[in-house]
Design an enzyme around this catalytic site. Structure first.
Site, PDB file in Angstrom:
ATOM      1  N   ARG A 107       0.888  -1.166   0.000  1.00 42.06           N
ATOM      2  CA  ARG A 107       0.000   0.000   0.000  1.00 42.06           C
ATOM      3  C   ARG A 107       0.925   1.215   0.000  1.00 42.06           C
ATOM      4  O   ARG A 107       1.604   1.496   0.995  1.00 42.06           O
ATOM      5  CB  ARG A 107      -0.901  -0.014   1.241  1.00 42.06           C
ATOM      6  CG  ARG A 107      -1.873   1.162   1.356  1.00 42.06           C
ATOM      7  CD  ARG A 107      -2.675   1.021   2.643  1.00 42.06           C
ATOM      8  NE  ARG A 107      -3.505   2.174   2.917  1.00 42.06           N
ATOM      9  CZ  ARG A 107      -4.779   2.304   2.568  1.00 42.06           C
ATOM     10  NH1 ARG A 107      -5.366   1.324   1.893  1.00 42.06           N
ATOM     11  NH2 ARG A 107      -5.469   3.384   2.881  1.00 42.06           N
ATOM     12  N   HIS A 134      -7.268   1.538  -6.626  1.00 37.40           N
ATOM     13  CA  HIS A 134      -7.529   0.780  -5.402  1.00 37.40           C
ATOM     14  C   HIS A 134      -8.325  -0.481  -5.772  1.00 37.40           C
ATOM     15  O   HIS A 134      -9.499  -0.616  -5.424  1.00 37.40           O
ATOM     16  CB  HIS A 134      -8.330   1.653  -4.437  1.00 37.40           C
ATOM     17  CG  HIS A 134      -8.327   1.170  -3.019  1.00 37.40           C
ATOM     18  ND1 HIS A 134      -7.696   0.020  -2.606  1.00 37.40           N
ATOM     19  CD2 HIS A 134      -8.912   1.697  -1.894  1.00 37.40           C
ATOM     20  CE1 HIS A 134      -7.870  -0.149  -1.306  1.00 37.40           C
ATOM     21  NE2 HIS A 134      -8.603   0.851  -0.856  1.00 37.40           N
ATOM     22  N   GLN A 137     -10.337  -2.875  -3.142  1.00 37.57           N
ATOM     23  CA  GLN A 137     -11.576  -2.297  -2.635  1.00 37.57           C
ATOM     24  C   GLN A 137     -12.730  -2.540  -3.602  1.00 37.57           C
ATOM     25  O   GLN A 137     -13.836  -2.906  -3.195  1.00 37.57           O
ATOM     26  CB  GLN A 137     -11.398  -0.793  -2.420  1.00 37.57           C
ATOM     27  CG  GLN A 137     -12.659  -0.087  -1.962  1.00 37.57           C
ATOM     28  CD  GLN A 137     -13.128  -0.548  -0.595  1.00 37.57           C
ATOM     29  OE1 GLN A 137     -12.374  -0.443   0.368  1.00 37.57           O
ATOM     30  NE2 GLN A 137     -14.348  -1.052  -0.492  1.00 37.57           N
ATOM     31  N   ASP A 225     -16.960   8.901  -1.612  1.00 42.14           N
ATOM     32  CA  ASP A 225     -15.692   8.706  -0.923  1.00 42.14           C
ATOM     33  C   ASP A 225     -15.327  10.029  -0.265  1.00 42.14           C
ATOM     34  O   ASP A 225     -15.868  11.088  -0.598  1.00 42.14           O
ATOM     35  CB  ASP A 225     -14.608   8.266  -1.911  1.00 42.14           C
ATOM     36  CG  ASP A 225     -13.363   7.705  -1.215  1.00 42.14           C
ATOM     37  OD1 ASP A 225     -13.384   7.552   0.017  1.00 42.14           O
ATOM     38  OD2 ASP A 225     -12.375   7.432  -1.916  1.00 42.14           O
ATOM     39  N   CYS A 266     -16.216   3.461   0.852  1.00 47.67           N
ATOM     40  CA  CYS A 266     -15.154   2.519   1.226  1.00 47.67           C
ATOM     41  C   CYS A 266     -14.603   2.764   2.631  1.00 47.67           C
ATOM     42  O   CYS A 266     -13.881   1.914   3.154  1.00 47.67           O
ATOM     43  CB  CYS A 266     -14.032   2.558   0.194  1.00 47.67           C
ATOM     44  SG  CYS A 266     -13.100   4.098   0.137  1.00 47.67           S
ATOM     45  N   ARG A 294     -13.905  -6.878   2.135  1.00 51.27           N
ATOM     46  CA  ARG A 294     -12.482  -6.727   1.839  1.00 51.27           C
ATOM     47  C   ARG A 294     -11.730  -7.998   2.253  1.00 51.27           C
ATOM     48  O   ARG A 294     -10.837  -8.471   1.543  1.00 51.27           O
ATOM     49  CB  ARG A 294     -11.907  -5.513   2.587  1.00 51.27           C
ATOM     50  CG  ARG A 294     -12.317  -4.161   2.041  1.00 51.27           C
ATOM     51  CD  ARG A 294     -11.620  -3.854   0.726  1.00 51.27           C
ATOM     52  NE  ARG A 294     -10.170  -3.840   0.877  1.00 51.27           N
ATOM     53  CZ  ARG A 294      -9.465  -2.792   1.316  1.00 51.27           C
ATOM     54  NH1 ARG A 294     -10.078  -1.680   1.672  1.00 51.27           N
ATOM     55  NH2 ARG A 294      -8.151  -2.863   1.389  1.00 51.27           N
TER      56      ARG A 294
END
Length: 308
Positions: A107, A134, A137, A225, A266, A294
């Site tokens: 990450r 991402h 996700q 988001d 998310c 996830r």
């Protein structure tokens, strides 16, 4: 080498197999104690390096728990511990780690770091997040939608707000899974044309609609988001709020979507900014199912990469 670097770099049939396996593993754990191993313990004897240059809650916990449920072990490394690309090339770090571990999840900030790591590693590399995309996700998001509403193919997904890295991976998924996308937000924060072009070239519709009420008309799913990052300056935060205020997902906006339209975020969320509590805690919100998934989606991604 089977990496998982981005949704558009993985074959659609393989993506579908990942989701099928993720759902099967989730179903198998229903009603079982959280601490138990999966029945097949597919990662037994495997060591997975989890590299975090960017702070994380869901990514760190879900990958760590996922490896353990599959019978493997984790080595968690932070950017300050590794100084990735400082004092040693990323390529050399990749070669060294490949001698110690079986799989690397990273990450990070810059996409180039992910790609260089994958170029030199001799073990699979998973994109846990970059500034551009991402993918883990969005695999969880597609899984969540299909749990609640059936196949996502042909559905209308509306992204409200900043066309950021999560939006980019949604556009990749639109092309790979065959659903239409609408992005509603200020022109200055539109997603990169490259992401839009990919989806359109795969035969799905991508619209950019500035009026949020018009954008969510007939939506099957509305996604928001956070407007700001923890690393943004105060001036950037103020500018983002001014740009994005009219794109808040609230009850009035959701009333223009289909009555059974789902809402996703998310997380982490700045409640009362990009979305209201009434929406986030409402009957159509699936944000915590999304967060749980996830775990299951990433377990299936790891098995896909290791072919176990």
């Amino acid at each position: 080498m089977t990496h998982f670097l981005d949704i558009h770099k993985t074959d659609p049939d393989a993506l579908r197999d990942v989701l099928t396996q993720a759902q099967a593993m989730k179903d198998a754990r229903m009603g079982q104690p959280k601490g138990r191993l999966d029945a097949d313990a597919a990662l037994a004897g495997h060591m997975v390096a989890l590299i975090f240059e960017k702070p994380s809650t869901r990514t760190r916990v879900s990958f760590d728990v996922g490896v353990r449920q599959l019978g493997g072990e984790t080595l968690v490394l932070t950017g300050s511990e590794m100084q990735l690309g400082h004092g040693e090339t990323i390529g050399d770090t990749a070669k060294v780690l490949s001698r110690y571990v079986d799989l690397i999840m990273i990450r990070t900030f810059e996409e180039e770091a992910l790609l260089e790591l994958a170029d030199y590693a001799t073990v699979p590399v998973i994109n846990g997040l970059t500034n551009r995309t991402h993918p883990c996700q969005i695999m969880a998001d597609v899984m969540t939608f299909e749990e609640h509403r059936g196949p996502i193919k042909g559905k209308r997904v509306v992204w409200a707000g900043d066309g950021n890295n999560v939006c980019a991976s949604f556009l990749h998924a639109a092309g790979q899974f065959g659903f239409d996308m609408v992005v509603t937000g200020p022109e200055a924060l539109d997603p990169e044309p490259e992401f839009i072009d990919f989806a359109r070239q795969r035969g799905v519709s991508v619209e950019l609609i500035r009026d949020p009420a018009l954008a969510v008309k007939d939506a099957d799913l509305v996604v928001a988001d956070t407007w700001v990052s923890m690393h943004d300056s105060q001036s950037t935060k103020e500018r983002r709020h001014n740009q994005l205020g009219r794109y808040q997902v609230n009850a009035e906006l959701m009333s223009h979507a289909k009555p059974d339209a789902l809402f996703m975020h998310c997380l982490p969320a700045h409640r009362g900014e990009e979305a209201t509590n009434k929406v986030m805690d409402g009957p159509n919100s699936v944000i915590f199912d999304e967060a749980e998934n996830r775990l299951h989606a990433q377990k299936a991604i790891m098995r896909h990469c290791l072919r176990v």
